[in-house]
Design a protein around this motif. Structure first.
Motif, PDB file in Angstrom:
ATOM      1  N   PRO A   1       0.817  -1.228   0.000  1.00  0.00           N
ATOM      2  CA  PRO A   1       0.000   0.000   0.000  1.00  0.00           C
ATOM      3  C   PRO A   1       0.842   1.267   0.000  1.00  0.00           C
ATOM      4  N   GLY A   2       2.000   1.216   0.691  1.00  0.00           N
ATOM      5  CA  GLY A   2       2.869   2.389   0.704  1.00  0.00           C
ATOM      6  C   GLY A   2       3.402   2.717  -0.679  1.00  0.00           C
ATOM      7  N   LYS A   3       3.825   1.693  -1.414  1.00  0.00           N
ATOM      8  CA  LYS A   3       4.290   1.932  -2.789  1.00  0.00           C
ATOM      9  C   LYS A   3       3.170   2.529  -3.646  1.00  0.00           C
ATOM     10  N   ALA A   4       1.965   1.996  -3.492  1.00  0.00           N
ATOM     11  CA  ALA A   4       0.850   2.489  -4.307  1.00  0.00           C
ATOM     12  C   ALA A   4       0.543   3.952  -3.994  1.00  0.00           C
ATOM     13  N   ILE A   5       0.538   4.318  -2.711  1.00  0.00           N
ATOM     14  CA  ILE A   5       0.211   5.689  -2.329  1.00  0.00           C
ATOM     15  C   ILE A   5       1.301   6.655  -2.787  1.00  0.00           C
ATOM     16  N   ILE A   6       2.565   6.281  -2.579  1.00  0.00           N
ATOM     17  CA  ILE A   6       3.671   7.172  -2.953  1.00  0.00           C
ATOM     18  C   ILE A   6       3.736   7.346  -4.468  1.00  0.00           C
ATOM     19  N   LEU A   7       3.620   6.250  -5.205  1.00  0.00           N
ATOM     20  CA  LEU A   7       3.653   6.354  -6.668  1.00  0.00           C
ATOM     21  C   LEU A   7       2.462   7.143  -7.193  1.00  0.00           C
ATOM     22  N   LEU A   8       1.305   6.967  -6.592  1.00  0.00           N
ATOM     23  CA  LEU A   8       0.137   7.721  -7.027  1.00  0.00           C
ATOM     24  C   LEU A   8       0.321   9.208  -6.762  1.00  0.00           C
ATOM     25  N   PHE A   9       0.904   9.548  -5.617  1.00  0.00           N
ATOM     26  CA  PHE A   9       1.124  10.961  -5.275  1.00  0.00           C
ATOM     27  C   PHE A   9       2.093  11.610  -6.264  1.00  0.00           C
ATOM     28  N   TYR A  10       3.234  10.957  -6.510  1.00  0.00           N
ATOM     29  CA  TYR A  10       4.207  11.562  -7.407  1.00  0.00           C
ATOM     30  C   TYR A  10       3.753  11.502  -8.865  1.00  0.00           C
ATOM     31  N   ALA A  11       2.942  10.517  -9.233  1.00  0.00           N
ATOM     32  CA  ALA A  11       2.365  10.519 -10.579  1.00  0.00           C
ATOM     33  C   ALA A  11       1.405  11.687 -10.750  1.00  0.00           C
ATOM     34  N   PHE A  12       0.663  12.006  -9.705  1.00  0.00           N
ATOM     35  CA  PHE A  12      -0.236  13.164  -9.728  1.00  0.00           C
ATOM     36  C   PHE A  12       0.563  14.451  -9.924  1.00  0.00           C
ATOM     37  N   VAL A  13       1.669  14.586  -9.183  1.00  0.00           N
ATOM     38  CA  VAL A  13       2.516  15.776  -9.305  1.00  0.00           C
ATOM     39  C   VAL A  13       3.159  15.842 -10.687  1.00  0.00           C
TER      40      VAL A  13
ATOM     41  N   SER B   1      11.575  21.264  -9.124  1.00  0.00           N
ATOM     42  CA  SER B   1      10.982  22.206  -8.178  1.00  0.00           C
ATOM     43  C   SER B   1       9.659  21.680  -7.640  1.00  0.00           C
ATOM     44  N   TRP B   2       8.837  21.072  -8.505  1.00  0.00           N
ATOM     45  CA  TRP B   2       7.563  20.520  -8.063  1.00  0.00           C
ATOM     46  C   TRP B   2       7.787  19.395  -7.055  1.00  0.00           C
ATOM     47  N   PHE B   3       8.690  18.473  -7.354  1.00  0.00           N
ATOM     48  CA  PHE B   3       8.921  17.346  -6.458  1.00  0.00           C
ATOM     49  C   PHE B   3       9.506  17.811  -5.127  1.00  0.00           C
ATOM     50  N   ALA B   4      10.475  18.727  -5.184  1.00  0.00           N
ATOM     51  CA  ALA B   4      11.112  19.191  -3.950  1.00  0.00           C
ATOM     52  C   ALA B   4      10.121  19.948  -3.073  1.00  0.00           C
ATOM     53  N   ILE B   5       9.340  20.836  -3.669  1.00  0.00           N
ATOM     54  CA  ILE B   5       8.413  21.655  -2.880  1.00  0.00           C
ATOM     55  C   ILE B   5       7.299  20.805  -2.295  1.00  0.00           C
ATOM     56  N   THR B   6       6.708  19.920  -3.108  1.00  0.00           N
ATOM     57  CA  THR B   6       5.623  19.090  -2.588  1.00  0.00           C
ATOM     58  C   THR B   6       6.112  18.144  -1.497  1.00  0.00           C
ATOM     59  N   THR B   7       7.304  17.564  -1.672  1.00  0.00           N
ATOM     60  CA  THR B   7       7.845  16.675  -0.646  1.00  0.00           C
ATOM     61  C   THR B   7       8.105  17.431   0.646  1.00  0.00           C
ATOM     62  N   LEU B   8       8.675  18.641   0.531  1.00  0.00           N
ATOM     63  CA  LEU B   8       8.947  19.440   1.724  1.00  0.00           C
ATOM     64  C   LEU B   8       7.659  19.819   2.444  1.00  0.00           C
ATOM     65  N   PHE B   9       6.650  20.223   1.686  1.00  0.00           N
ATOM     66  CA  PHE B   9       5.401  20.625   2.311  1.00  0.00           C
ATOM     67  C   PHE B   9       4.692  19.436   2.957  1.00  0.00           C
ATOM     68  N   VAL B  10       4.729  18.270   2.318  1.00  0.00           N
ATOM     69  CA  VAL B  10       4.107  17.087   2.916  1.00  0.00           C
ATOM     70  C   VAL B  10       4.827  16.709   4.207  1.00  0.00           C
ATOM     71  N   LEU B  11       6.171  16.786   4.211  1.00  0.00           N
ATOM     72  CA  LEU B  11       6.941  16.469   5.406  1.00  0.00           C
ATOM     73  C   LEU B  11       6.588  17.406   6.553  1.00  0.00           C
ATOM     74  N   LEU B  12       6.416  18.700   6.242  1.00  0.00           N
ATOM     75  CA  LEU B  12       6.133  19.675   7.292  1.00  0.00           C
ATOM     76  C   LEU B  12       4.670  19.646   7.726  1.00  0.00           C
ATOM     77  N   ILE B  13       3.770  19.412   6.768  1.00  0.00           N
ATOM     78  CA  ILE B  13       2.354  19.404   7.122  1.00  0.00           C
ATOM     79  C   ILE B  13       2.010  18.189   7.986  1.00  0.00           C
ATOM     80  N   THR B  14       2.695  17.068   7.750  1.00  0.00           N
ATOM     81  CA  THR B  14       2.445  15.897   8.603  1.00  0.00           C
ATOM     82  C   THR B  14       2.829  16.151  10.058  1.00  0.00           C
ATOM     83  N   GLN B  15       3.723  17.114  10.278  1.00  0.00           N
ATOM     84  CA  GLN B  15       4.116  17.445  11.652  1.00  0.00           C
ATOM     85  C   GLN B  15       3.016  18.179  12.408  1.00  0.00           C
TER      86      GLN B  15
END
Length: 364
Positions: free
Chosen positions: A91-103, A140-154
């Motif tokens: 499930p983790g692979k599916a969610i991560i791949l789906l998220f980055y495919a969306f981006v 830029s899209w991958f870096a910004i979205t990853t950073l925001f997801v990391l911070l928002i989960t906090q």
């Protein structure tokens, strides 16, 4: 004199440095980073205070910036094993791949729209330029979205701290971390504070760099896509919509001016000054976003002319121009033109070759 200082040295070495060393060695690497960042922040507050009277705040203190960088390293080191563990599950692979495919899909559409804005033609006719625009936008899209997801989960950290307080008397709090992990509650508070500060700094960084404009347009498009499913055929919908606010700009001032009762005369000037500051900030962000887009488009326009366009072709064209063949019968001729916004002019013309297109040839 040396005899008088000897007991002091023994006392400091026994109770001072030894305790500090043992305390430092008992911490994990992320905890050491958090502790170092906190000490640097406290030191920086006495040197130069950051400018916090703007919306959003501007972080101009080098001590604060260095401390935030150390805290970001601690967050990445601390949560990378959890991300890797999540990735190992199906499930983790599916969610991560789906998220980055969306981006990646949004980055692909944005690159195609950029090519269309530059040339006025479909991006399929310029595959290499389309790929170049995509390569410029994806990092830029991958870096910004990853950073925001990391911070928002906090932002869920208060729930973690509450669980620690509730489960600690029951003795099951070790399921959240290893038994030798010291100061989990204090570490969680420090982590939560740095996460909020890093989130504000990330929003400020995207605004100052001009990336917030494209991100805000994408998020607004997603919101309109969900909201417009019902109202797509609504004829009563307003035709002229207000421009969207840039990412991170608070609308409290506008809501206050619309929903609150009429302010007193002594508060009119203060509210107007605050509203003027927000409008000025929004205007600066839009200008930076337009400048960022202009630089990217200029780079892509140069790439189209110098790299993808052909200087020689079977189709007749001006010696001072370059062409791209759209199909067997049409070409787009690219001229240098200083009067154009990107200094290039694009004209679609028939392909006049040795065997085709002579009926379109102008008489001399």
């Amino acid at each position: 004199m040396m005899r008088l200082l000897a007991p002091i040295k023994r006392w400091s070495s026994r109770f001072g440095l030894v305790r500090i060393k043992s305390f430092w060695l008992s911490l994990t690497f992320p905890q050491r980073c958090y502790f170092s960042a906190l000490m640097i922040c406290l030191n920086g507050l006495f040197v130069d205070l950051p400018v916090m009277d703007e919306t959003p705040p501007t972080f101009s203190n080098p001590f604060i910036n260095f401390a935030l960088f150390i805290a970001l390293i601690a967050l990445v080191v601390e949560f990378w094993p959890r991300f890797y563990h999540f990735w190992e599950s199906l499930p983790g692979k599916a969610i991560i791949l789906l998220f980055y495919a969306f981006v990646a899909n949004y980055a692909l559409v944005q690159a195609a729209g950029m090519i269309n804005d530059i040339t006025g033609l479909n991006a399929d006719k310029f595959p290499y330029s389309h790929n170049m625009a995509l390569l410029l936008s994806i990092p830029s899209w991958f870096a910004i979205t990853t950073l925001f997801v990391l911070l928002i989960t906090q932002l869920a950290m208060p729930l973690y701290l509450l669980a620690l307080l509730i489960l600690r008397p029951l003795g099951v709090h070790e399921y959240f971390h290893s038994p030798d992990y010291r100061f989990p509650f204090i570490t969680g508070i420090v982590r939560y504070g740095f996460s909020l500060t890093l989130l504000a700094a990330a929003v400020t960084m995207t605004q100052e760099s001009g990336l917030s404009t494209s991100i805000n347009e994408t998020l607004s498009g997603i919101a309109r896509g969900f909201d417009g499913v019902i109202d797509v055929n609504n004829e009563d919908a307003p035709q002229d919509a207000e421009p969207e606010e840039p990412l991170g700009i608070s609308l409290d001032v506008q809501l206050q001016s619309e929903d609150s009762p009429t302010p007193q005369p002594e508060n009119v000037s203060a509210n107007q000054l605050k509203l003027d500051k927000v409008r000025e900030r929004n205007s600066k962000i839009r200008q930076k976003g337009q400048a960022y887009d202009q630089h990217i488009k200029q780079f892509i326009a140069n790439f189209v002319y110098f790299q993808e366009a052909d200087e020689k072709s079977r189709c007749e064209h001006d010696t001072q121009s370059r062409i791209v063949e759209l199909n067997d019968f049409e070409i787009v001729e690219i001229f240098r033109d200083s009067t154009q916004p990107l200094r290039y002019r694009y004209e679609v013309k028939p392909c006049i070759s040795a065997a085709l297109g002579h009926q379109f040839k102008q008489p001399k």
